[in-house]
Each structure stands twice: as structure tokens, then as C-alpha cells.
Design a protein around this motif. Structure first.
Motif, PDB file in Angstrom:
ATOM      1  N   GLY A  99     108.179 114.621  57.334  1.00 12.93           N
ATOM      2  CA  GLY A  99     108.058 115.801  56.393  1.00 12.93           C
ATOM      3  C   GLY A  99     107.206 116.489  55.782  1.00 12.93           C
ATOM      4  N   ARG A 100     105.601 115.982  56.151  1.00 12.78           N
ATOM      5  CA  ARG A 100     105.056 116.498  56.767  1.00 12.78           C
ATOM      6  C   ARG A 100     105.785 117.631  57.789  1.00 12.78           C
ATOM      7  NH1 ARG A 100      98.985 115.586  58.916  1.00 12.78           N
ATOM      8  NH2 ARG A 100      98.657 117.216  58.492  1.00 12.78           N
ATOM      9  N   GLN A 101     105.979 117.738  59.102  1.00 10.73           N
ATOM     10  CA  GLN A 101     105.877 118.027  60.187  1.00 10.73           C
ATOM     11  C   GLN A 101     107.252 118.781  60.097  1.00 10.73           C
ATOM     12  OE1 GLN A 101     107.989 115.621  63.400  1.00 10.73           O
ATOM     13  NE2 GLN A 101     107.122 117.596  64.905  1.00 10.73           N
ATOM     14  N   GLN A 102     108.465 118.294  59.225  1.00 12.15           N
ATOM     15  CA  GLN A 102     109.487 119.649  58.722  1.00 12.15           C
ATOM     16  C   GLN A 102     109.617 120.228  58.104  1.00 12.15           C
ATOM     17  OE1 GLN A 102     112.335 116.295  58.031  1.00 12.15           O
ATOM     18  NE2 GLN A 102     113.876 117.391  59.891  1.00 12.15           N
ATOM     19  N   PHE A 103     108.145 120.305  56.667  1.00 12.27           N
ATOM     20  CA  PHE A 103     107.642 120.988  56.208  1.00 12.27           C
ATOM     21  C   PHE A 103     106.310 121.675  56.030  1.00 12.27           C
ATOM     22  CE2 PHE A 103     111.661 118.429  54.988  1.00 12.27           C
ATOM     23  CZ  PHE A 103     112.817 119.786  54.899  1.00 12.27           C
ATOM     24  N   PRO A 104     105.681 121.960  57.006  1.00 12.97           N
ATOM     25  CA  PRO A 104     104.703 122.228  57.501  1.00 12.97           C
ATOM     26  C   PRO A 104     103.647 122.941  55.819  1.00 12.97           C
ATOM     27  CG  PRO A 104     105.805 123.440  58.740  1.00 12.97           C
ATOM     28  CD  PRO A 104     106.500 122.589  58.601  1.00 12.97           C
ATOM     29  N   GLN A 105     104.605 123.974  55.280  1.00 11.22           N
ATOM     30  CA  GLN A 105     104.091 125.016  54.528  1.00 11.22           C
ATOM     31  C   GLN A 105     103.830 123.697  53.062  1.00 11.22           C
ATOM     32  OE1 GLN A 105     107.357 125.189  55.505  1.00 11.22           O
ATOM     33  NE2 GLN A 105     108.439 124.496  53.866  1.00 11.22           N
ATOM     34  N   ASP A 106     105.139 122.555  52.839  1.00  8.60           N
ATOM     35  CA  ASP A 106     104.631 121.643  51.740  1.00  8.60           C
ATOM     36  C   ASP A 106     103.261 121.389  51.653  1.00  8.60           C
ATOM     37  OD1 ASP A 106     105.103 119.790  49.957  1.00  8.60           O
ATOM     38  OD2 ASP A 106     107.645 120.084  49.925  1.00  8.60           O
ATOM     39  N   ARG A 107     102.114 121.141  50.262  1.00  9.77           N
ATOM     40  CA  ARG A 107     101.105 120.293  50.463  1.00  9.77           C
ATOM     41  C   ARG A 107     101.166 119.074  50.053  1.00  9.77           C
ATOM     42  NH1 ARG A 107      96.850 122.145  53.300  1.00  9.77           N
ATOM     43  NH2 ARG A 107      96.959 124.497  53.466  1.00  9.77           N
ATOM     44  N   SER A 108     102.415 119.032  49.636  1.00  8.58           N
ATOM     45  CA  SER A 108     102.531 117.965  48.853  1.00  8.58           C
ATOM     46  C   SER A 108     102.150 116.658  49.544  1.00  8.58           C
ATOM     47  CB  SER A 108     103.747 117.671  48.384  1.00  8.58           C
ATOM     48  OG  SER A 108     105.050 117.980  48.360  1.00  8.58           O
ATOM     49  N   PHE A 109     102.944 117.200  50.760  1.00  7.27           N
ATOM     50  CA  PHE A 109     103.166 116.611  51.686  1.00  7.27           C
ATOM     51  C   PHE A 109     101.772 115.124  52.587  1.00  7.27           C
ATOM     52  CE2 PHE A 109     107.434 117.643  52.415  1.00  7.27           C
ATOM     53  CZ  PHE A 109     108.682 116.471  52.439  1.00  7.27           C
ATOM     54  N   PRO A 110     101.085 115.808  53.054  1.00  8.77           N
ATOM     55  CA  PRO A 110      99.920 115.883  52.976  1.00  8.77           C
ATOM     56  C   PRO A 110      98.769 114.339  51.971  1.00  8.77           C
ATOM     57  CG  PRO A 110     100.003 117.970  53.226  1.00  8.77           C
ATOM     58  CD  PRO A 110     100.933 117.746  53.053  1.00  8.77           C
ATOM     59  N   VAL A 111      98.921 114.689  51.050  1.00  5.89           N
ATOM     60  CA  VAL A 111      98.755 114.366  49.414  1.00  5.89           C
ATOM     61  C   VAL A 111      99.259 112.963  49.538  1.00  5.89           C
ATOM     62  CG1 VAL A 111      97.934 114.130  47.174  1.00  5.89           C
ATOM     63  CG2 VAL A 111      97.780 116.708  48.395  1.00  5.89           C
ATOM     64  N   PHE A 112     100.684 113.369  49.820  1.00  3.47           N
ATOM     65  CA  PHE A 112     100.944 111.520  49.789  1.00  3.47           C
ATOM     66  C   PHE A 112     100.651 110.873  51.129  1.00  3.47           C
ATOM     67  CE2 PHE A 112     103.377 113.764  46.181  1.00  3.47           C
ATOM     68  CZ  PHE A 112     103.572 112.036  45.362  1.00  3.47           C
ATOM     69  N   LEU A 113     100.911 111.096  51.940  1.00  2.00           N
ATOM     70  CA  LEU A 113     100.626 110.848  53.316  1.00  2.00           C
ATOM     71  C   LEU A 113      98.894 110.400  53.307  1.00  2.00           C
ATOM     72  CD1 LEU A 113     101.687 110.084  56.308  1.00  2.00           C
ATOM     73  CD2 LEU A 113     100.672 112.051  56.939  1.00  2.00           C
ATOM     74  N   SER A 114      98.293 110.787  52.924  1.00  2.00           N
ATOM     75  CA  SER A 114      96.727 110.176  52.404  1.00  2.00           C
ATOM     76  C   SER A 114      96.845 109.381  51.998  1.00  2.00           C
ATOM     77  CB  SER A 114      95.931 111.378  52.002  1.00  2.00           C
ATOM     78  OG  SER A 114      96.410 111.241  50.967  1.00  2.00           O
ATOM     79  N   MET A 115      97.975 108.824  50.879  1.00  2.02           N
ATOM     80  CA  MET A 115      97.958 107.565  50.013  1.00  2.02           C
ATOM     81  C   MET A 115      98.214 106.673  51.214  1.00  2.02           C
ATOM     82  SD  MET A 115      98.802 109.163  46.493  1.00  2.02           S
ATOM     83  CE  MET A 115      99.679 110.545  46.734  1.00  2.02           C
ATOM     84  N   ALA A 116      99.161 106.868  51.571  1.00  2.00           N
ATOM     85  CA  ALA A 116      99.839 105.911  52.990  1.00  2.00           C
ATOM     86  C   ALA A 116      99.526 105.318  53.340  1.00  2.00           C
ATOM     87  CB  ALA A 116     101.133 106.086  53.054  1.00  2.00           C
ATOM     88  N   TYR A 117      98.088 106.747  54.240  1.00  3.54           N
ATOM     89  CA  TYR A 117      96.952 106.205  55.613  1.00  3.54           C
ATOM     90  C   TYR A 117      96.488 104.849  54.470  1.00  3.54           C
ATOM     91  CZ  TYR A 117      99.084 109.284  58.496  1.00  3.54           C
ATOM     92  OH  TYR A 117      99.567 110.185  59.737  1.00  3.54           O
ATOM     93  N   TYR A 118      95.332 105.498  52.958  1.00  3.98           N
ATOM     94  CA  TYR A 118      95.370 104.648  52.534  1.00  3.98           C
ATOM     95  C   TYR A 118      95.684 103.322  52.126  1.00  3.98           C
ATOM     96  CZ  TYR A 118      92.242 102.306  49.341  1.00  3.98           C
ATOM     97  OH  TYR A 118      91.359 101.363  48.586  1.00  3.98           O
ATOM     98  N   ASN A 119      96.358 103.151  51.618  1.00  2.00           N
ATOM     99  CA  ASN A 119      97.005 101.791  51.775  1.00  2.00           C
ATOM    100  C   ASN A 119      96.990 101.064  53.692  1.00  2.00           C
ATOM    101  OD1 ASN A 119      99.084 103.694  49.734  1.00  2.00           O
ATOM    102  ND2 ASN A 119      98.044 101.335  48.958  1.00  2.00           N
ATOM    103  N   LEU A 120      97.388 101.956  54.203  1.00  2.00           N
ATOM    104  CA  LEU A 120      97.373 101.015  55.903  1.00  2.00           C
ATOM    105  C   LEU A 120      95.860 101.050  56.599  1.00  2.00           C
ATOM    106  CD1 LEU A 120      99.906 102.972  57.388  1.00  2.00           C
ATOM    107  CD2 LEU A 120     100.168 100.680  56.703  1.00  2.00           C
ATOM    108  N   GLY A 121      94.910 101.411  55.033  1.00  2.00           N
ATOM    109  CA  GLY A 121      93.421 100.941  55.979  1.00  2.00           C
ATOM    110  C   GLY A 121      93.387 102.503  57.025  1.00  2.00           C
ATOM    111  N   ARG A 122      94.080 103.090  57.049  1.00  2.00           N
ATOM    112  CA  ARG A 122      94.019 104.517  57.736  1.00  2.00           C
ATOM    113  C   ARG A 122      93.257 105.457  57.550  1.00  2.00           C
ATOM    114  NH1 ARG A 122      98.983 105.457  60.205  1.00  2.00           N
ATOM    115  NH2 ARG A 122      98.552 107.277  61.410  1.00  2.00           N
ATOM    116  N   HIS A 123      91.489 105.443  56.821  1.00  2.00           N
ATOM    117  CA  HIS A 123      90.774 105.614  56.026  1.00  2.00           C
ATOM    118  C   HIS A 123      90.658 107.343  55.783  1.00  2.00           C
ATOM    119  CE1 HIS A 123      90.182 101.656  54.115  1.00  2.00           C
ATOM    120  NE2 HIS A 123      91.556 101.706  53.426  1.00  2.00           N
ATOM    121  N   HIS A 124      90.237 106.437  57.356  1.00  2.00           N
ATOM    122  CA  HIS A 124      89.700 108.109  58.065  1.00  2.00           C
ATOM    123  C   HIS A 124      90.524 109.624  57.789  1.00  2.00           C
ATOM    124  CE1 HIS A 124      88.218 111.292  61.354  1.00  2.00           C
ATOM    125  NE2 HIS A 124      87.068 110.775  60.842  1.00  2.00           N
ATOM    126  N   GLU A 125      91.878 108.877  58.421  1.00  2.00           N
ATOM    127  CA  GLU A 125      92.631 109.872  58.487  1.00  2.00           C
ATOM    128  C   GLU A 125      93.156 110.211  57.175  1.00  2.00           C
ATOM    129  OE1 GLU A 125      95.873 108.861  61.623  1.00  2.00           O
ATOM    130  OE2 GLU A 125      94.449 107.523  61.299  1.00  2.00           O
TER     131      GLU A 125
END
Length: 161
Positions: A99-125
Motif C-alpha cells: 500500500g505504501r508503494q502504491q499510495f506514497p502520498q497516503d501518510r497512514s501507510f508508514p504509520v501502520f507499517l511501523s506498528m507491524a515492524y514493531y511487532n516483528l521486532g524490526r524496531h529500527h525500521e
């Protein structure tokens, strides 16, 4: 717009989720190849806290070719977020990254993606995405004053000088 979809949206907005779900299920049964019908059905289930039931409708809406003008961004965000709440973190990250790739102007994608990264232990990202998004969107003058520094530090939080 299809009158049934208008009614589903109205019912959902009014909090009449059982009625919205019943009408959405009826619409999907009558129009099984309609990506918009599947998306609306997913959204109703999701809004009612029925995340597991929402997933196949989101997936089908996307599979059937839900167009960007027909809320593809909302379907990808909804599916990704729902995957995350169900503990399906890899699927969440993949869907939200798409979604972030297809809709780069949509700021909600990086915010929700950061939550998924957190859950995956990808804290830096996760932190990088959040800090960049904060710096690039905040209108708070105390954040804006440090925009360049925040963006710079977000690139490598472990770096010292």
C-alpha cells in the motif's frame, strides 16, 4: 453510486453494524464478482470487531481488482491493519508495504507499517518510519523547528558522533 452501497455506508456511519453487515452480505451474495461489494462487507465486519470475518472479504476485493478510485488504498490499509491485530505480522507488513508503494502520498501507510515492524521486532525500521512521518507532517512549531535534525537522526538512530 449503487443505492445498496450508499445504504451500507449510512448504516455503518450510524453505528448500525448488524444491519450494515446483513445488507453487505446480501449484496455480496447477489454480486459475488463485485470488488466494491466485498470491500464494503469487509469494512462492516472490521468496524464491528469481526476482524477474522473481514479478512476474506478484503482479500477478495483486492483479488477482484478493486480500483484506486474505489478505495483500494482503504482496502489495503484495512487488510494490513487487520492482519496485524490478528497477529499475522508478516502478512501485515507485506500488505502495508504494498500500500505504501502504491499510495506514497497516503501518510497512514508508514504509520501502520511501523506498528507491524514493531511487532516483528524490526524496531529500527519502525522508529525510522515514525520519525520521518512525524517530521514531514507535523505543524507543531517545536517539531518543525527540528525537522531536518529529526529526519537526519531517523536514518540511523544508533550513530554517535
Amino acid at each position: 453510486m449503487n443505492p445498496a452501497i450508499e445504504q451500507i455506508i449510512t448504516l455503518r456511519k450510524e453505528g448500525k453494524l448488524d444491519e450494515a453487515i446483513a445488507l453487505a452480505n446480501k449484496l455480496v451474495a447477489g454480486e459475488p464478482n463485485s470488488p466494491i461489494a466485498h470491500y464494503q462487507c469487509a469494512w462492516c465486519h472490521d468496524a464491528a470487531g469481526l476482524e477474522r470475518e473481514a479478512v476474506p472479504y478484503y482479500e477478495k476485493a483486492i483479488e477482484l481488482g478493486l480500483a484506486p478510485e474505489d478505495d483500494l488504498a482503504g482496502a489495503l490499509l484495512g487488510l494490513g491493519s487487520t492482519y496485524r491485530t490478528l497477529g499475522l505480522y508478516e502478512q501485515a507488513a507485506a500488505t502495508l508495504a504494498k500500500g505504501r508503494q502504491q499510495f506514497p502520498q497516503d501518510r497512514s501507510f508508514p504509520v501502520f507499517l511501523s506498528m507491524a515492524y514493531y511487532n516483528l521486532g524490526r524496531h529500527h525500521e519502525a522508529m525510522t518510519l515514525l520519525l520521518q512521518n512525524l517530521a514531514e507532517t507535523s505543524i507543531d512549531p517545536t517539531i518543525s523547528a527540528y525537522r531536518r535534525a529529526i529526519v537526519h537522526y531517523a536514518e540511523d538512530l544508533d550513530k554517535t558522533w
